[in-house]
Design a protein around this motif. Structure first.
Motif, PDB file in Angstrom:
ATOM      1  N   ALA A  20       0.637  -1.357   0.067  1.00 51.92           N
ATOM      2  CA  ALA A  20      -0.090  -0.027   0.022  1.00 51.92           C
ATOM      3  C   ALA A  20       0.913   1.186   0.056  1.00 51.92           C
ATOM      4  O   ALA A  20       0.447   2.384  -0.777  1.00 51.92           O
ATOM      5  N   VAL A  21       1.836   1.369   0.871  1.00 54.08           N
ATOM      6  CA  VAL A  21       2.870   2.067   0.725  1.00 54.08           C
ATOM      7  C   VAL A  21       3.391   2.702  -0.564  1.00 54.08           C
ATOM      8  O   VAL A  21       3.798   3.589  -1.087  1.00 54.08           O
ATOM      9  N   VAL A  22       3.922   1.413  -1.272  1.00 55.83           N
ATOM     10  CA  VAL A  22       4.590   1.511  -2.401  1.00 55.83           C
ATOM     11  C   VAL A  22       3.670   2.054  -3.528  1.00 55.83           C
ATOM     12  O   VAL A  22       4.090   2.977  -4.171  1.00 55.83           O
ATOM     13  N   GLU A  29       8.931   7.779 -12.660  1.00 56.75           N
ATOM     14  CA  GLU A  29       9.082   8.536 -13.697  1.00 56.75           C
ATOM     15  C   GLU A  29       8.474   8.113 -15.255  1.00 56.75           C
ATOM     16  O   GLU A  29       8.190   8.914 -15.795  1.00 56.75           O
ATOM     17  N   VAL A  30       8.787   6.873 -15.409  1.00 53.87           N
ATOM     18  CA  VAL A  30       8.455   6.340 -16.841  1.00 53.87           C
ATOM     19  C   VAL A  30       6.961   6.465 -17.097  1.00 53.87           C
ATOM     20  O   VAL A  30       6.486   6.617 -18.292  1.00 53.87           O
ATOM     21  N   LEU A  31       6.148   6.767 -16.035  1.00 52.34           N
ATOM     22  CA  LEU A  31       4.748   7.069 -15.994  1.00 52.34           C
ATOM     23  C   LEU A  31       4.327   8.578 -15.854  1.00 52.34           C
ATOM     24  O   LEU A  31       3.251   8.676 -15.217  1.00 52.34           O
ATOM     25  N   ALA A  36       1.965   4.686  -8.721  1.00 51.87           N
ATOM     26  CA  ALA A  36       1.175   3.879  -9.156  1.00 51.87           C
ATOM     27  C   ALA A  36      -0.244   3.995  -9.105  1.00 51.87           C
ATOM     28  O   ALA A  36      -1.117   3.841 -10.032  1.00 51.87           O
ATOM     29  N   THR A  37      -0.617   4.587  -7.947  1.00 50.03           N
ATOM     30  CA  THR A  37      -2.243   4.837  -7.717  1.00 50.03           C
ATOM     31  C   THR A  37      -2.718   5.887  -8.824  1.00 50.03           C
ATOM     32  O   THR A  37      -3.995   5.776  -9.372  1.00 50.03           O
ATOM     33  N   ALA A  56      11.510   0.016 -10.622  1.00 51.36           N
ATOM     34  CA  ALA A  56      11.696   1.305  -9.741  1.00 51.36           C
ATOM     35  C   ALA A  56      12.263   0.659  -8.276  1.00 51.36           C
ATOM     36  O   ALA A  56      13.114   1.035  -7.614  1.00 51.36           O
ATOM     37  N   MET A  57      11.570  -0.675  -8.263  1.00 52.03           N
ATOM     38  CA  MET A  57      11.827  -1.311  -6.877  1.00 52.03           C
ATOM     39  C   MET A  57      12.648  -2.511  -7.039  1.00 52.03           C
ATOM     40  O   MET A  57      13.081  -3.178  -6.050  1.00 52.03           O
TER      41      MET A  57
END
Length: 76
Positions: A20-22, A29-31, A36-37, A56-57
Motif C-alpha cells: 500500500a505504501v509503495v 518517472e516512466v509514467l 502507481a495509484t 523502480a523497486m
C-alpha cells in the motif's frame, strides 16, 4: 493483467501493508512522475504500472511475471 491480478502481484511481492505504501508513495518517472495509484486512476494499464514498479523497486526479472496463478474452484 487485470487490476485484481495487479493487486495480487503487489501484495505477493511487497506484502499487503508495504505494498500500500509503495503504490501511494513511489514516484514512477516512466509514467509521467506519477505514483502507481495515480497512474491507475489516470487509466494506465495495470501491466504497465506493474512493470514500472518492478523496475523502480528492483524486483528480479524472474518475479516480474507476478504471483503464480492460484488454483481456482469450480465456477457456479
Amino acid at each position: 493483467m487485470k487490476l485484481s491480478e495487479f493487486r495480487l502481484a503487489v501484495d505477493d511481492e511487497f506484502g499487503e501493508a508495504y505494498g500500500a505504501v509503495v503504490l501511494r508513495d513511489v514516484v514512477l518517472e516512466v509514467l509521467g512522475g506519477r505514483t502507481a495509484t495515480e497512474a491507475l486512476s489516470a487509466g494506465v494499464a495495470p501491466r504497465e504500472v506493474w512493470l514500472a514498479l518492478c523496475v523502480a523497486m528492483d524486483v528480479p526479472t524472474a518475479r516480474r511475471h507476478g504471483p503464480t496463478r492460484r488454483e481456482r474452484g469450480p465456477r457456479a
